[in-house]
Design an enzyme around this catalytic site. Structure first.
Site, PDB file in Angstrom:
ATOM      1  N   HIS A  86       1.670  -6.620  -3.379  1.00 22.85           N
ATOM      2  CA  HIS A  86       3.066  -6.298  -3.654  1.00 22.85           C
ATOM      3  C   HIS A  86       4.016  -7.282  -2.980  1.00 22.85           C
ATOM      4  CE1 HIS A  86       1.615  -2.618  -5.403  1.00 22.85           C
ATOM      5  NE2 HIS A  86       1.143  -2.189  -4.248  1.00 22.85           N
ATOM      6  N   HIS A 111       8.432  -8.053   5.661  1.00 19.21           N
ATOM      7  CA  HIS A 111       7.938  -8.562   4.385  1.00 19.21           C
ATOM      8  C   HIS A 111       9.107  -9.092   3.559  1.00 19.21           C
ATOM      9  CE1 HIS A 111       9.042  -4.322   3.639  1.00 19.21           C
ATOM     10  NE2 HIS A 111       9.481  -4.799   2.489  1.00 19.21           N
ATOM     11  N   HIS A 113      10.994 -10.073  -0.483  1.00 17.82           N
ATOM     12  CA  HIS A 113      11.182  -9.738  -1.893  1.00 17.82           C
ATOM     13  C   HIS A 113      11.835 -10.901  -2.620  1.00 17.82           C
ATOM     14  CE1 HIS A 113      10.265  -5.483  -1.261  1.00 17.82           C
ATOM     15  NE2 HIS A 113      10.962  -5.589  -0.143  1.00 17.82           N
ATOM     16  N   HIS A 130      12.808  -7.817   4.829  1.00 18.95           N
ATOM     17  CA  HIS A 130      12.930  -6.457   5.338  1.00 18.95           C
ATOM     18  C   HIS A 130      12.091  -6.310   6.604  1.00 18.95           C
ATOM     19  CE1 HIS A 130      14.064  -4.662   1.122  1.00 18.95           C
ATOM     20  NE2 HIS A 130      15.031  -5.377   1.664  1.00 18.95           N
ATOM     21  N   THR A 197      11.996   1.344  -0.854  1.00 18.08           N
ATOM     22  CA  THR A 197      12.208   0.803  -2.195  1.00 18.08           C
ATOM     23  C   THR A 197      10.890   0.566  -2.928  1.00 18.08           C
ATOM     24  OG1 THR A 197      12.319  -1.492  -1.412  1.00 18.08           O
ATOM     25  CG2 THR A 197      14.384  -0.261  -1.499  1.00 18.08           C
TER      26      THR A 197
END
Length: 247
Positions: A86, A111, A113, A130, A197
């Site tokens: 992910h 991590h 995004h 994040h 999220t």
């Protein structure tokens, strides 16, 4: 920066380490994508029916002089990296923490995004970082850093040399680094109550989003985008939630 309307085909994630790993598979495209998360597993029902979901578009924030600065107590150490399917998730050594409203929250992991998840007046950053924190009684605070294309980022350069390229792969940054090097110089922030999220989209998460973005180079941006073209969730309805701004 990219406009929200341009990226409505599949945005956003949150705190993968804290997501329910034993649940149904999920992702960012097709039948397992964000629009269907709430249907994949009863444990993910908040993704569809929750009233305080994240991320949101930051606009109309109310200045609050009573908001205290975030106290950062990050320490240097080696970092463990994993490509969890992910995102690229990084686990620091124990000991780093923040203090918010007098409460200690330990840094659990951080991590990334792509594209970024935190929109400001409709504009999304190129990426988001994040930093996920957890208190002794289980409360979650996520510190978000918006990343935009610009000058090379020295801390990311060290991490990017160890990016695991395949799902399940791991690596380790053996030279010591401090996560504080990823934070902006100006620590003013927006804050609101939201959720993870990523499935199970658990609510009751406090978000602290820095106003000042941090830069990374085009090549650094492309290196991550090669691994994760889209790993971000759609912007969620604010539903009257109050967004506060520190000074």
């Amino acid at each position: 920066m990219r406009r929200v309307g341009i990226v409505l085909l599949g945005l956003c994630m949150g705190a993968p380490l804290l997501a329910q790993q034993a649940g149904a598979p999920w992702g960012y495209e097709g039948k397992e994508g964000p629009l269907n998360w709430g249907k994949l597993d009863p444990a993910y029902k908040a993704c569809a029916s929750g009233k305080e979901q994240s991320p949101i578009d930051i606009r109309g924030a109310h200045p609050n002089r009573k908001l205290q600065p975030i106290e950062f107590h990050y320490i240097s150490g080696t970092m463990a990296l994993v490509n969890n399917g992910h995102t690229i998730q990084i686990t620091p050594p124990a000991g780093s923490y923040i203090v918010v409203d007098g409460v200690r929250y330990d840094l659990v992991q951080f991590h990334f995004h792509h594209p970024g998840e935190e929109a400001v007046k409709g504009a999304l950053p190129d990426m988001s970082l994040h930093l996920v924190h957890k208190s002794a009684d289980g409360r979650i605070v996520v510190v978000a850093v918006r990343l935009n294309e610009g000058n090379p980022n020295a801390v990311l350069a060290a991490l990017w040399q160890h990016l695991p390229k395949t799902v399940g792969a791991t690596d380790k940054l053996t030279e010591e680094m401090n996560p504080a090097g990823l934070l902006p110089a100006d620590r003013a922030y927006w804050t609101y109550e939201g959720s993870l999220t990523a499935p199970p989209c658990t609510e009751g998460v406090r978000w602290l989003i820095f106003k000042q973005p941090v830069e990374l180079s085009r090549s650094q941006l492309r290196s991550f985008a090669t691994l994760y073209k889209v790993n971000s969730r759609l912007i969620q309805a604010t539903r009257g939630r109050k967004i506060q701004a520190s000074e």
